[in-house]
Write an enzyme that holds these catalytic residues in place. Sequence first.
Site, PDB file in Angstrom:
ATOM      1  N   HIS A 122       8.251  74.179 -38.160  1.00  0.00           N
ATOM      2  CA  HIS A 122       7.684  74.976 -37.055  1.00  0.00           C
ATOM      3  C   HIS A 122       7.542  76.458 -37.435  1.00  0.00           C
ATOM      4  CE1 HIS A 122       9.266  71.785 -34.013  1.00  0.00           C
ATOM      5  NE2 HIS A 122       8.217  71.374 -34.687  1.00  0.00           N
ATOM      6  N   TYR A 370      14.008  66.129 -34.866  1.00  0.00           N
ATOM      7  CA  TYR A 370      12.678  66.265 -35.492  1.00  0.00           C
ATOM      8  C   TYR A 370      12.722  67.267 -36.651  1.00  0.00           C
ATOM      9  CZ  TYR A 370      10.948  63.805 -31.394  1.00  0.00           C
ATOM     10  OH  TYR A 370      10.725  62.859 -30.429  1.00  0.00           O
ATOM     11  N   HIS A 371      13.845  67.922 -36.836  1.00  0.00           N
ATOM     12  CA  HIS A 371      14.026  68.890 -37.921  1.00  0.00           C
ATOM     13  C   HIS A 371      12.949  69.980 -37.891  1.00  0.00           C
ATOM     14  CE1 HIS A 371      16.791  65.801 -38.990  1.00  0.00           C
ATOM     15  NE2 HIS A 371      15.805  64.944 -39.162  1.00  0.00           N
ATOM     16  N   CYS A 372      12.601  70.383 -36.668  1.00  0.00           N
ATOM     17  CA  CYS A 372      11.595  71.449 -36.477  1.00  0.00           C
ATOM     18  C   CYS A 372      10.291  71.120 -37.183  1.00  0.00           C
ATOM     19  CB  CYS A 372      12.128  72.790 -36.953  1.00  0.00           C
ATOM     20  SG  CYS A 372      13.464  73.410 -35.980  1.00  0.00           S
ATOM     21  N   ALA A 373       9.898  69.864 -37.154  1.00  0.00           N
ATOM     22  CA  ALA A 373       8.619  69.489 -37.764  1.00  0.00           C
ATOM     23  C   ALA A 373       7.968  68.426 -36.877  1.00  0.00           C
ATOM     24  CB  ALA A 373       8.842  68.980 -39.189  1.00  0.00           C
TER      25      ALA A 373
END
Length: 415
Positions: A122, A370-373
């Site tokens: 992100h 989501y691991h910032c993705a």
Amino acid sequence: MNHPINPLKSDFPVFRNHPALAYLDNTASSQKPDAVIEGVKRFLEFDYANIHRGAYALSERSEHLYEHSKEKVRDLIGAASSAEIIYTYNSTYAVNLLSLSLARSGMLKKGDRVLVSIAEHHANVVPWLVLKEWFGVEVDYFGMTNDFEIDFADIDSKMTPDTKVVAVTSASNVTGAVFDVASLGRHVSEMRDRDGNKPLFVVDARQAVPNYAVDVKHLHADFLFFTAHKMMADTGLGVLYGRKDLLKSIQPALSGGGAINWVKKEAFAPAGLPYRFEPGTPNVIGAVSLLHAIEYFESIGGYARVEEIEKPLIAKALDRFAALGDKVRLIGPKDPSQKIGIFSFTLLGVHVSDLTEHFAKYDVCVRSGYHCAEPLAAELGIDGTVRMSLYLYNDENDLDAFFSALEGAIASAAE
Ligand SMILES: Cc1ncc(COP(=O)(O)O)c(C=O)c1O
């Protein structure tokens, strides 16, 4: 424990204090060695003062260490000058500083396009989407091949004369896939936009710099960023590299004391490079911690040592995942030469956050979500994963702890 302990573990107090810990959340952040902790302690005890403003010895020593830290970073990433090294607060802050400065300078305006990969964190998506909301800049995505590599055909189909920026991560923080950023940089350098200029090439090197060598010239990178805490230094320090000629032509989006040459009631003149991009007191302690982290990294053998430690672990982890059967879905390349030590997976029938809690019971530190993705998760059709990630102090005992906990979860799910 049947395997030899990684000798580097003894350099890290956290592992002396928690001998049973399997720290496998290194993509999020890394642990700190004595060399960094003691180096920062010495700095605070003997040399600390604010920089740039004092003529006294303490301030001069502090400033010298701050500058020396930048020289180390310059050499680490092959920059031409430390004037090209801007210290920010993390990678995310670095992209925001860059994107807003490009907008302020009129280098990104309504109708211009930014092309990013679908695998971005992100940090390398949202700042560009802010420009979309704010100024009408368009954001588009290029995809990956089935092997998780950059899809060059898709890039070509998405490039238009309005494309002003191409931004890509060097390695995915979800799949661990290493992108061929050098080829992409070369490709971009041959393109021209409607004004006859090459699109700017921005590289997110947050997952690269701690793990493998990066050279800004080889990558054709106009801008590149990474985060110190992922490389054994303190939190609160990011690095933004910018090509000097470009930095000279960009007006910083943020300013204030320390970033100016003079100020009158109605106007100001910006300072020279890189200080015009560093308003206010910078993270001097973080800079010193990064200096010690790089020195430690060099002292243990640098990237060659990381490869020597991580490559066999990556291959072993892939084999052990493969042996678990099809209830465990591992997302990303299965060829150890195409990835760094990041393993994201799901277990059929078990929610990812329940799974991370299960690992925590065994002192195995992993992360879920989501691991910032999120664009990547949507593309792959996955509703979050558990992520296990390695660094240079891990060893086979950590893998044993991880896989024995995972096998326990598989057995409970089958009951
Ligand atoms: C590839 C990538 N880019 C950017 C970031 C953001 O880094 P920071 O939180 O240090 O700003 C992360 C964080 O995990 C990342 O993995």
